[in-house]
Design a protein around this motif. Structure first.
Motif, mmCIF file in Angstrom:
data_model
loop_
_atom_site.group_PDB
_atom_site.id
_atom_site.type_symbol
_atom_site.label_atom_id
_atom_site.label_comp_id
_atom_site.label_asym_id
_atom_site.label_seq_id
_atom_site.Cartn_x
_atom_site.Cartn_y
_atom_site.Cartn_z
ATOM 1 N N ALA A 9 -13.186 -12.370 -9.150
ATOM 2 C CA ALA A 9 -12.221 -11.268 -9.113
ATOM 3 C C ALA A 9 -12.945 -9.966 -9.415
ATOM 4 O O ALA A 9 -13.926 -9.948 -10.161
ATOM 5 C CB ALA A 9 -11.105 -11.486 -10.118
ATOM 6 N N GLU A 10 -12.439 -8.888 -8.824
ATOM 7 C CA GLU A 10 -12.979 -7.561 -9.107
ATOM 8 C C GLU A 10 -12.273 -6.996 -10.324
ATOM 9 O O GLU A 10 -11.058 -7.131 -10.476
ATOM 10 C CB GLU A 10 -12.776 -6.625 -7.923
ATOM 11 N N VAL A 11 -13.046 -6.357 -11.195
ATOM 12 C CA VAL A 11 -12.499 -5.729 -12.388
ATOM 13 C C VAL A 11 -12.970 -4.277 -12.387
ATOM 14 O O VAL A 11 -14.136 -3.996 -12.131
ATOM 15 C CB VAL A 11 -12.991 -6.443 -13.668
ATOM 16 N N ALA A 12 -12.054 -3.357 -12.656
ATOM 17 C CA ALA A 12 -12.398 -1.942 -12.752
ATOM 18 C C ALA A 12 -12.102 -1.485 -14.172
ATOM 19 O O ALA A 12 -11.111 -1.896 -14.780
ATOM 20 C CB ALA A 12 -11.589 -1.121 -11.757
ATOM 21 N N MET A 13 -12.984 -0.628 -14.700
ATOM 22 C CA MET A 13 -12.780 -0.157 -16.071
ATOM 23 C C MET A 13 -13.303 1.260 -16.216
ATOM 24 O O MET A 13 -14.113 1.720 -15.427
ATOM 25 C CB MET A 13 -13.445 -1.106 -17.064
ATOM 26 N N THR A 14 -12.819 1.916 -17.241
ATOM 27 C CA THR A 14 -13.260 3.276 -17.523
ATOM 28 C C THR A 14 -14.600 3.243 -18.233
ATOM 29 O O THR A 14 -15.039 2.205 -18.714
ATOM 30 C CB THR A 14 -12.254 4.018 -18.431
ATOM 31 N N GLY A 15 -15.219 4.398 -18.299
ATOM 32 C CA GLY A 15 -16.434 4.541 -19.091
ATOM 33 C C GLY A 15 -16.069 5.145 -20.433
ATOM 34 O O GLY A 15 -14.950 4.974 -20.928
ATOM 35 N N ALA A 16 -16.978 5.887 -21.004
ATOM 36 C CA ALA A 16 -16.722 6.559 -22.274
ATOM 37 C C ALA A 16 -16.405 8.028 -22.004
ATOM 38 O O ALA A 16 -16.603 8.534 -20.914
ATOM 39 C CB ALA A 16 -17.955 6.451 -23.166
ATOM 40 N N GLY A 17 -15.895 8.694 -23.005
ATOM 41 C CA GLY A 17 -15.661 10.130 -22.915
ATOM 42 C C GLY A 17 -14.489 10.511 -22.035
ATOM 43 O O GLY A 17 -13.410 9.935 -22.137
ATOM 44 N N LEU A 18 -14.720 11.459 -21.138
ATOM 45 C CA LEU A 18 -13.661 12.031 -20.321
ATOM 46 C C LEU A 18 -13.018 11.002 -19.401
ATOM 47 O O LEU A 18 -11.801 11.016 -19.211
ATOM 48 C CB LEU A 18 -14.206 13.210 -19.501
ATOM 49 N N SER A 19 -13.813 10.107 -18.811
ATOM 50 C CA SER A 19 -13.228 9.101 -17.920
ATOM 51 C C SER A 19 -12.273 8.185 -18.687
ATOM 52 O O SER A 19 -11.264 7.745 -18.152
ATOM 53 C CB SER A 19 -14.309 8.282 -17.230
ATOM 54 N N LYS A 20 -12.578 7.928 -19.952
ATOM 55 C CA LYS A 20 -11.693 7.108 -20.780
ATOM 56 C C LYS A 20 -10.404 7.860 -21.080
ATOM 57 O O LYS A 20 -9.308 7.306 -20.992
ATOM 58 C CB LYS A 20 -12.390 6.715 -22.081
ATOM 59 N N LEU A 21 -10.536 9.133 -21.384
ATOM 60 C CA LEU A 21 -9.379 9.958 -21.684
ATOM 61 C C LEU A 21 -8.459 10.091 -20.471
ATOM 62 O O LEU A 21 -7.239 10.004 -20.586
ATOM 63 C CB LEU A 21 -9.829 11.346 -22.152
ATOM 64 N N LEU A 22 -9.043 10.277 -19.283
ATOM 65 C CA LEU A 22 -8.263 10.451 -18.057
ATOM 66 C C LEU A 22 -7.934 9.135 -17.364
ATOM 67 O O LEU A 22 -7.274 9.125 -16.331
ATOM 68 C CB LEU A 22 -9.023 11.357 -17.087
ATOM 69 N N ASP A 23 -8.401 8.025 -17.911
ATOM 70 C CA ASP A 23 -8.189 6.699 -17.351
ATOM 71 C C ASP A 23 -8.709 6.597 -15.915
ATOM 72 O O ASP A 23 -8.048 6.075 -15.030
ATOM 73 C CB ASP A 23 -6.713 6.294 -17.426
ATOM 74 N N VAL A 24 -9.901 7.132 -15.675
ATOM 75 C CA VAL A 24 -10.554 7.025 -14.375
ATOM 76 C C VAL A 24 -11.433 5.791 -14.410
ATOM 77 O O VAL A 24 -12.415 5.739 -15.149
ATOM 78 C CB VAL A 24 -11.399 8.283 -14.074
ATOM 79 N N GLN A 25 -11.071 4.804 -13.626
ATOM 80 C CA GLN A 25 -11.767 3.525 -13.656
ATOM 81 C C GLN A 25 -12.844 3.498 -12.568
ATOM 82 O O GLN A 25 -12.635 2.975 -11.485
ATOM 83 C CB GLN A 25 -10.768 2.393 -13.490
ATOM 84 N N HIS A 26 -13.983 4.057 -12.878
ATOM 85 C CA HIS A 26 -15.039 4.157 -11.881
ATOM 86 C C HIS A 26 -16.131 3.101 -12.019
ATOM 87 O O HIS A 26 -17.048 3.059 -11.227
ATOM 88 C CB HIS A 26 -15.650 5.562 -11.878
ATOM 89 N N HIS A 27 -16.037 2.235 -13.004
ATOM 90 C CA HIS A 27 -16.975 1.121 -13.143
ATOM 91 C C HIS A 27 -16.315 -0.116 -12.550
ATOM 92 O O HIS A 27 -15.254 -0.547 -13.010
ATOM 93 C CB HIS A 27 -17.318 0.860 -14.608
ATOM 94 N N HIS A 28 -16.936 -0.684 -11.516
ATOM 95 C CA HIS A 28 -16.396 -1.873 -10.853
ATOM 96 C C HIS A 28 -17.390 -3.018 -10.992
ATOM 97 O O HIS A 28 -18.594 -2.834 -10.788
ATOM 98 C CB HIS A 28 -16.154 -1.591 -9.367
#
Length: 131
Positions: free
Chosen positions: A77-96
């Motif tokens: 299965a593919e899993v997407a998650m946020t990084g640290a800092g701003l991406s975590k705050l904005l819930d941008v899941q750019h790590h796949h």
């Protein structure tokens, strides 16, 4: 009634609104957009990336051998998650990542799709998610 899934391109019989091949939601408006050629550039980009992930999952499942027990059946299965800092705050899941679980011993292996492809993927989709 069989339709051509606008996400994976396979001829499928929908199970509710879900494609049984790629597990993506297929709504009537998606089918109309695909037929009329009105699929936007960002949707086409996401569909291509999604198809790449589906192909990678099938390749991994077909060639899997568990490193711990030697079993050859798995679920991926593919899993997407946020990084640290701003991406975590904005819930941008750019790590796949692709998580692959052995069906015998439940051991999990993790794969980075960008390494498998030899290129970074998802930057365009991540940019659109921010907007």
């Amino acid at each position: 009634m069989e339709v051509t899934c606008p996400w994976c391109g396979n001829e499928v019989r929908l199970s509710g609104d879900i494609c049984p091949e790629c597990k993506h939601e297929v709504l009537p408006e998606h089918l109309e957009e695909k037929e009329s050629g009105m699929f936007g550039e960002e949707e086409a980009q996401k569909a291509d990336e999604h198809e790449d992930v589906i192909n990678e999952i099938h390749a991994i499942e077909n060639n899997f051998v568990c490193a711990k027990c030697g079993h050859n059946e798995c679920k991926a299965a593919e899993v997407a998650m946020t990084g640290a800092g701003l991406s975590k705050l904005l819930d941008v899941q750019h790590h796949h990542y692709l998580f692959v679980s052995c069906l015998r011993c439940a051991s999990v292996e993790i794969y980075d799709p960008s390494v498998l492809r030899g290129r970074q993927a998802g930057a365009f989709g991540t940019f659109l998610d921010v907007l």
